[in-house]
Design a protein around this motif. Structure first.
Motif: not given
Lengths: 102, 160
Positions: A31, A34, A39
């Motif tokens: 997370e 992100k 990625d």
């Protein structure tokens, strides 16, 4: 302060670094990645595992050390984490911001 | 869309000296910029060219004369062997804090995406050829070219 990352409440400092590594989980790392527009690929994870290992050994991190790690070279490190690689990867790994100048 | 809040986006560092302390300062600043996600380019001019000269970069010295921070009388600093002594002491200290040597530092800068430019005028003045220089320099360019590289918001220039 507290922040909910990937549904988990974790303690972070004002720059968003986890202050308690025990609260880190892979989904928390994903997370944070992100948010930094990254990625995570298996290569990213290899680097993150290495960083966490060094942190557990209380061995301070630097760009030079990354280059000698045998895990990743400096060029690829910048490709994997293009913007401020040591800081970004440390944040994803849930470890403190490295205080190194080199 | 065109919001600019004054952040540093690019550091253009001009190195004109070949004393070890100045070369390291320039390298640390360039590398430190990349570590923060800031672009960095270096322009090597006059004596600064020695930092990218294959045969000279291994033999850079600390200045013992005209350097008040050495806390050494100027006459003493000029004695034979003084610079070598001060240099070897400094190199030992640098190894302790995990500071790379000049050649390794250039490799790190290059791998980190720092662009390395040699000054055309100074190259001609010292009669250096491209093959004399560190293999991975980007090019030999003019001052004008270097300024062009620095165009855009958030660029800062530093002369060392």
């Amino acid at each position: 302060m507290e922040k909910t990352i990937a549904g988990k409440a974790v303690a972070v400092n004002e720059e968003g670094y986890l202050t308690n590594f025990a609260q880190w989980e892979p989904r928390v790392g994903s997370e944070i990645a992100k948010e930094a527009n990254i990625d995570l690929s298996p290569r990213h994870w290899e680097v993150i595992n290495y960083l966490q290992g060094e942190f557990k050994n209380e061995s301070p991190l630097s760009i030079r050390k990354i280059g000698k790690s045998g895990v990743v070279d400096i060029k690829e490190f910048y490709q994997l984490f293009p913007n401020a690689p040591l800081k970004t990867s440390s944040k994803i790994a849930g470890i403190p911001k490295p205080a190194s100048c080199i | 869309m065109n919001e600019f809040n004054g952040e540093i986006k690019k550091m253009m560092i001009i190195l004109s000296k070949a004393t070890l302390e100045n070369v390291y300062a320039a390298f640390v600043l360039a590398n430190g910029a990349r570590m923060e996600g800031i672009e960095a380019e270096m322009f090597f001019t006059f004596f600064g060219l020695e930092a990218i000269h294959k045969k000279k970069l291994e033999h850079l010295h600390v200045a013992t004369v005209g350097n008040p921070a050495m806390h050494m009388p100027t006459m003493l600093g000029g004695l034979p062997g003084m610079e070598a002594l001060a240099t070897s002491m400094m190199k030992k200290e640098m190894e302790k804090i995990d500071m790379p040597d000049i050649h390794e530092f250039l490799d790190i800068l290059k791998a980190s995406g720092v662009r390395l430019w040699a000054c055309k005028l100074a190259m001609e003045m010292f009669h250096y050829k491209k093959e004399d220089m560190y293999d991975d320099i980007d090019d030999i360019i003019t001052v004008g070219d270097f300024y062009k590289q620095g165009s855009g918001l958030g660029t800062h220039m530093l002369f060392i």
